[in-house]
Design an enzyme around this catalytic site. Sequence first.
Site, PDB file in Angstrom:
ATOM      1  N   ARG A 174      -4.246  10.342   4.079  1.00  0.00           N
ATOM      2  CA  ARG A 174      -2.993  10.983   4.483  1.00  0.00           C
ATOM      3  C   ARG A 174      -2.021  11.051   3.299  1.00  0.00           C
ATOM      4  O   ARG A 174      -1.302  12.033   3.116  1.00  0.00           O
ATOM      5  CB  ARG A 174      -2.366  10.190   5.648  1.00  0.00           C
ATOM      6  CG  ARG A 174      -0.971  10.618   6.032  1.00  0.00           C
ATOM      7  CD  ARG A 174      -0.953  11.916   6.797  1.00  0.00           C
ATOM      8  NE  ARG A 174       0.404  12.394   7.030  1.00  0.00           N
ATOM      9  CZ  ARG A 174       0.696  13.498   7.696  1.00  0.00           C
ATOM     10  NH1 ARG A 174      -0.262  14.234   8.216  1.00  0.00           N
ATOM     11  NH2 ARG A 174       1.938  13.884   7.854  1.00  0.00           N
ATOM     12  N   CYS A 211      -5.653   7.828   8.988  1.00  0.00           N
ATOM     13  CA  CYS A 211      -6.001   7.094  10.201  1.00  0.00           C
ATOM     14  C   CYS A 211      -5.914   7.980  11.432  1.00  0.00           C
ATOM     15  O   CYS A 211      -5.127   8.915  11.483  1.00  0.00           O
ATOM     16  CB  CYS A 211      -5.029   5.929  10.376  1.00  0.00           C
ATOM     17  SG  CYS A 211      -5.585   4.418   9.644  1.00  0.00           S
ATOM     18  N   LYS A 269       0.843  -1.210   0.000  1.00  0.00           N
ATOM     19  CA  LYS A 269       0.000   0.000   0.000  1.00  0.00           C
ATOM     20  C   LYS A 269       0.871   1.251   0.000  1.00  0.00           C
ATOM     21  O   LYS A 269       0.645   2.165  -0.801  1.00  0.00           O
ATOM     22  CB  LYS A 269      -0.890  -0.005   1.249  1.00  0.00           C
ATOM     23  CG  LYS A 269      -1.533   1.347   1.547  1.00  0.00           C
ATOM     24  CD  LYS A 269      -2.482   1.295   2.733  1.00  0.00           C
ATOM     25  CE  LYS A 269      -1.889   1.563   4.076  1.00  0.00           C
ATOM     26  NZ  LYS A 269      -1.590   2.977   4.379  1.00  0.00           N
ATOM     27  N   ASN A 270       1.851   1.275   0.892  1.00  0.00           N
ATOM     28  CA  ASN A 270       2.591   2.530   1.073  1.00  0.00           C
ATOM     29  C   ASN A 270       3.647   2.788   0.000  1.00  0.00           C
ATOM     30  O   ASN A 270       4.290   3.830   0.004  1.00  0.00           O
ATOM     31  CB  ASN A 270       3.169   2.616   2.493  1.00  0.00           C
ATOM     32  CG  ASN A 270       2.052   2.882   3.493  1.00  0.00           C
ATOM     33  OD1 ASN A 270       0.957   3.313   3.119  1.00  0.00           O
ATOM     34  ND2 ASN A 270       2.325   2.622   4.767  1.00  0.00           N
ATOM     35  N   ILE A 283       6.824   6.196  17.397  1.00  0.00           N
ATOM     36  CA  ILE A 283       6.574   7.020  16.198  1.00  0.00           C
ATOM     37  C   ILE A 283       5.306   7.861  16.340  1.00  0.00           C
ATOM     38  O   ILE A 283       5.317   9.059  16.073  1.00  0.00           O
ATOM     39  CB  ILE A 283       6.450   6.140  14.921  1.00  0.00           C
ATOM     40  CG1 ILE A 283       7.558   5.090  14.864  1.00  0.00           C
ATOM     41  CG2 ILE A 283       6.374   7.001  13.652  1.00  0.00           C
ATOM     42  CD1 ILE A 283       8.850   5.459  14.230  1.00  0.00           C
ATOM     43  N   ASP A 297       4.231  20.210   9.489  1.00  0.00           N
ATOM     44  CA  ASP A 297       5.195  21.310   9.605  1.00  0.00           C
ATOM     45  C   ASP A 297       6.437  21.093   8.737  1.00  0.00           C
ATOM     46  O   ASP A 297       6.975  22.037   8.141  1.00  0.00           O
ATOM     47  CB  ASP A 297       5.593  21.527  11.078  1.00  0.00           C
ATOM     48  CG  ASP A 297       6.119  20.257  11.715  1.00  0.00           C
ATOM     49  OD1 ASP A 297       5.502  19.192  11.505  1.00  0.00           O
ATOM     50  OD2 ASP A 297       7.145  20.311  12.410  1.00  0.00           O
ATOM     51  N   ARG A 335      -0.939  14.273  13.281  1.00  0.00           N
ATOM     52  CA  ARG A 335      -0.199  13.993  12.038  1.00  0.00           C
ATOM     53  C   ARG A 335       0.190  15.365  11.484  1.00  0.00           C
ATOM     54  O   ARG A 335      -0.433  15.873  10.557  1.00  0.00           O
ATOM     55  CB  ARG A 335      -1.032  13.209  11.027  1.00  0.00           C
ATOM     56  CG  ARG A 335      -1.664  11.929  11.515  1.00  0.00           C
ATOM     57  CD  ARG A 335      -0.768  10.727  11.566  1.00  0.00           C
ATOM     58  NE  ARG A 335      -0.142  10.236  10.354  1.00  0.00           N
ATOM     59  CZ  ARG A 335      -0.609   9.280   9.585  1.00  0.00           C
ATOM     60  NH1 ARG A 335      -1.762   8.735   9.834  1.00  0.00           N
ATOM     61  NH2 ARG A 335       0.086   8.848   8.544  1.00  0.00           N
ATOM     62  N   PRO A 336       1.226  15.984  12.054  1.00  0.00           N
ATOM     63  CA  PRO A 336       1.577  17.345  11.642  1.00  0.00           C
ATOM     64  C   PRO A 336       2.125  17.405  10.221  1.00  0.00           C
ATOM     65  O   PRO A 336       2.564  16.395   9.676  1.00  0.00           O
ATOM     66  CB  PRO A 336       2.661  17.753  12.653  1.00  0.00           C
ATOM     67  CG  PRO A 336       3.137  16.510  13.292  1.00  0.00           C
ATOM     68  CD  PRO A 336       2.117  15.430  13.062  1.00  0.00           C
ATOM     69  N   ARG A 383      -9.169  -0.243   4.012  1.00  0.00           N
ATOM     70  CA  ARG A 383      -8.247   0.771   3.477  1.00  0.00           C
ATOM     71  C   ARG A 383      -6.911   0.152   3.098  1.00  0.00           C
ATOM     72  O   ARG A 383      -6.207   0.685   2.230  1.00  0.00           O
ATOM     73  CB  ARG A 383      -8.000   1.870   4.521  1.00  0.00           C
ATOM     74  CG  ARG A 383      -9.202   2.730   4.778  1.00  0.00           C
ATOM     75  CD  ARG A 383      -8.847   3.844   5.706  1.00  0.00           C
ATOM     76  NE  ARG A 383      -7.670   4.535   5.197  1.00  0.00           N
ATOM     77  CZ  ARG A 383      -7.029   5.483   5.820  1.00  0.00           C
ATOM     78  NH1 ARG A 383      -7.445   5.891   6.991  1.00  0.00           N
ATOM     79  NH2 ARG A 383      -5.974   6.059   5.300  1.00  0.00           N
TER      80      ARG A 383
HETATM   81  N1  EPU Z   1       6.050  14.264  11.511  1.00  0.00           N
HETATM   82  C1  EPU Z   1       6.199  15.569  11.939  1.00  0.00           C
HETATM   83  N2  EPU Z   1       5.999  16.585  11.030  1.00  0.00           N
HETATM   84  C2  EPU Z   1       5.676  16.344   9.739  1.00  0.00           C
HETATM   85  C3  EPU Z   1       5.537  15.007   9.303  1.00  0.00           C
HETATM   86  C4  EPU Z   1       5.727  13.975  10.224  1.00  0.00           C
HETATM   87  O1  EPU Z   1       6.482  15.823  13.090  1.00  0.00           O
HETATM   88  O2  EPU Z   1       5.531  17.309   8.982  1.00  0.00           O
HETATM   89  C5  EPU Z   1       6.262  13.180  12.472  1.00  0.00           C
HETATM   90  C6  EPU Z   1       5.017  12.323  12.700  1.00  0.00           C
HETATM   91  O3  EPU Z   1       4.135  12.915  13.615  1.00  0.00           O
HETATM   92  C7  EPU Z   1       5.626  11.047  13.249  1.00  0.00           C
HETATM   93  C8  EPU Z   1       6.962  10.984  12.517  1.00  0.00           C
HETATM   94  O4  EPU Z   1       7.194  12.261  11.950  1.00  0.00           O
HETATM   95  O5  EPU Z   1       5.851  11.160  14.618  1.00  0.00           O
HETATM   96  C9  EPU Z   1       7.052   9.956  11.446  1.00  0.00           C
HETATM   97  O6  EPU Z   1       5.890   9.991  10.661  1.00  0.00           O
HETATM   98  P1  EPU Z   1       5.952   9.808   9.102  1.00  0.00           P
HETATM   99  O7  EPU Z   1       5.894  11.153   8.477  1.00  0.00           O
HETATM  100  O8  EPU Z   1       7.049   8.885   8.722  1.00  0.00           O
HETATM  101  O9  EPU Z   1       4.598   9.068   8.858  1.00  0.00           O
HETATM  102  P2  EPU Z   1       3.827   9.189   7.548  1.00  0.00           P
HETATM  103  O10 EPU Z   1       4.786   9.407   6.441  1.00  0.00           O
HETATM  104  O11 EPU Z   1       2.689  10.116   7.734  1.00  0.00           O
HETATM  105  C10 EPU Z   1       3.962   6.704   6.753  1.00  0.00           C
HETATM  106  C11 EPU Z   1       2.944   5.638   6.474  1.00  0.00           C
HETATM  107  C12 EPU Z   1       2.358   5.149   7.774  1.00  0.00           C
HETATM  108  C13 EPU Z   1       3.495   4.607   8.640  1.00  0.00           C
HETATM  109  C14 EPU Z   1       4.554   5.689   8.842  1.00  0.00           C
HETATM  110  C15 EPU Z   1       5.777   5.217   9.598  1.00  0.00           C
HETATM  111  C16 EPU Z   1       2.053   6.328   4.353  1.00  0.00           C
HETATM  112  C17 EPU Z   1       0.896   6.846   3.580  1.00  0.00           C
HETATM  113  N3  EPU Z   1       1.883   6.192   5.655  1.00  0.00           N
HETATM  114  O12 EPU Z   1       3.241   7.728   7.421  1.00  0.00           O
HETATM  115  O13 EPU Z   1       1.480   4.081   7.452  1.00  0.00           O
HETATM  116  O14 EPU Z   1       2.982   4.230   9.893  1.00  0.00           O
HETATM  117  O15 EPU Z   1       5.004   6.180   7.562  1.00  0.00           O
HETATM  118  O16 EPU Z   1       6.344   4.137   8.954  1.00  0.00           O
HETATM  119  O17 EPU Z   1       3.099   5.987   3.789  1.00  0.00           O
HETATM  120  C18 EPU Z   1      -0.369   2.670   7.759  1.00  0.00           C
HETATM  121  O18 EPU Z   1      -0.062   2.144   6.672  1.00  0.00           O
HETATM  122  O19 EPU Z   1      -1.230   2.181   8.534  1.00  0.00           O
HETATM  123  C19 EPU Z   1       0.309   3.902   8.149  1.00  0.00           C
HETATM  124  C20 EPU Z   1      -0.155   4.715   9.096  1.00  0.00           C
END
Ligand code: EPU
Length: 444
Positions: free
Chosen positions: A99, A123, A28-29, A339, A131, A128-129, A410
């Site tokens: 997301r 989710c 998926k990702n 995380i 910034d 889910r910031p 999803r």
């Molecule tokens: N974060 C910030 N600021 C930002 C972006 C992220 O502080 O601008 C923080 C997040 O709050 C978190 C950390 O950075 O504490 C890492 O989050 P990350 O950005 O890696 O998560 P993501 O990219 O939003 C993806 C996957 C998630 C998976 C995470 C970690 C996608 C669409 N989603 O999320 O997948 O848990 O990486 O591996 O690729 C899932 O498939 O169920 C899922 C939630």
Amino acid sequence: MIKDDRFIIAGLGGAKTLKGEIAIGGAKNEALKVLAGSVLFKDGFSVENIPEIEDVRKIIELLERLGVKVEHSGKNFYSLDTTELKEFSLPADISKKLRASIVITGPLLARFGKVIFPYPGGCVIGKRPIDMFLSGFRKMGANITEDGETFTVEAADGKLVGAEIFFKQQSVTSTETFMMAGVLARGVTVLKNCPVEPEIVSLGEWLNECGAKITGLGTSTIKIEGGDLLIGEGKTHHTLPDRIEAGSFIILGALAASELTVKNCHPDHLDALTAYLSEAGVNIETGPDWVKVTNSGDEKFTALDVKTHEYPGFPTDLQAPFSIFLTQAEGQSYIFETIFEGRLNYFDALNRMGAKVKVLDSHRAIIDGPTPLSGREIESPDLRAGLAYVLAAIIASGQSVVHNVEYIDRGYEEIEKRLVSLGLEVKRVSGDDKNELCQCLPQN
Ligand code: EPU
């Protein structure tokens, strides 16, 4: 509003009777990002091994509304044509539910010099910031205006410029967004403190095949030399197997199977999970593209301390399914979710099923095991916790009803059919069907 499809699951009462093979679908990702990356293309391309899941349907609808022509020419196979892509404003209704929609902002901004998007959804797993996205856009020379929940980002002179961006936290979608933005930016972009998830590497290698100049994939520093729109020229990308789906089924095997072979996976992407399971006493064999779990039925598993970590550490997306395993291990286990801060909110319902879990704070919990579980009526709070509830219902005694199956849809393709093929009794009841309510079930 959620439709509330439900699964009615007949629990095995702790018996380890499942037997068979299960094939893993595309990741998926990675699929969502390869589809999002179509915005970088002059012509188009095809992609195979795309999971038929809700999130994919949503991103395709989103791309179609931007002007991408998408043909679903076979199961798990899509062809995209980007020649008429004109729109740079993400529709709020879909983006707020997905997301991964944030990943499209980078390529759109790089291609059109402008992007408009709402705060993305996804989710419910805590804050889910965005910034790091906003500060990265600014570093690449863009101006951002915010009007309520809508962001308008415009590149000075209509073109992003390469920049050095340090991620204060390793972030999968931020890395993918800026890796793709860099492909069409003027000059060189250097991304530092990048995660090394296999899905990021596979996406980058695919973009390189089509003309991008990305180096450092799989390391913490990724360098992108900006250039022209990419050319797909009829090429087909094959998406990696989904390591989280594979991991979920391996955990199912440890909990409920006499023998389960998880096929079409990359065992080396699952090292953290298989190392933990082996340490707990699970019998695991691996081959080039399969993992086999066997149980004689009377083995005892030992408790473990687990800390989630970016790849190759223990994935946050397997934390909830793995906790179900730990409820069946002897002794006290400790979970440290590093995380996300909203990913332990599924334990209340698990305790109502008979687990003994004490949540210490929004990141840490203690599990005392082993505890038999009993069937209950429970509501999926998010994708991964929803799948964890399905595992809990499978090992419980009696019947369970798992609500809000839409969350599970999803990310897992036809999950109930695949579980039934292993010998389980799982029935989907549509949220529209009010008559199919479960009888004689504890309601808490
Ligand atoms: N974060 C910030 N600021 C930002 C972006 C992220 O502080 O601008 C923080 C997040 O709050 C978190 C950390 O950075 O504490 C890492 O989050 P990350 O950005 O890696 O998560 P993501 O990219 O939003 C993806 C996957 C998630 C998976 C995470 C970690 C996608 C669409 N989603 O999320 O997948 O848990 O990486 O591996 O690729 C899932 O498939 O169920 C899922 C939630």
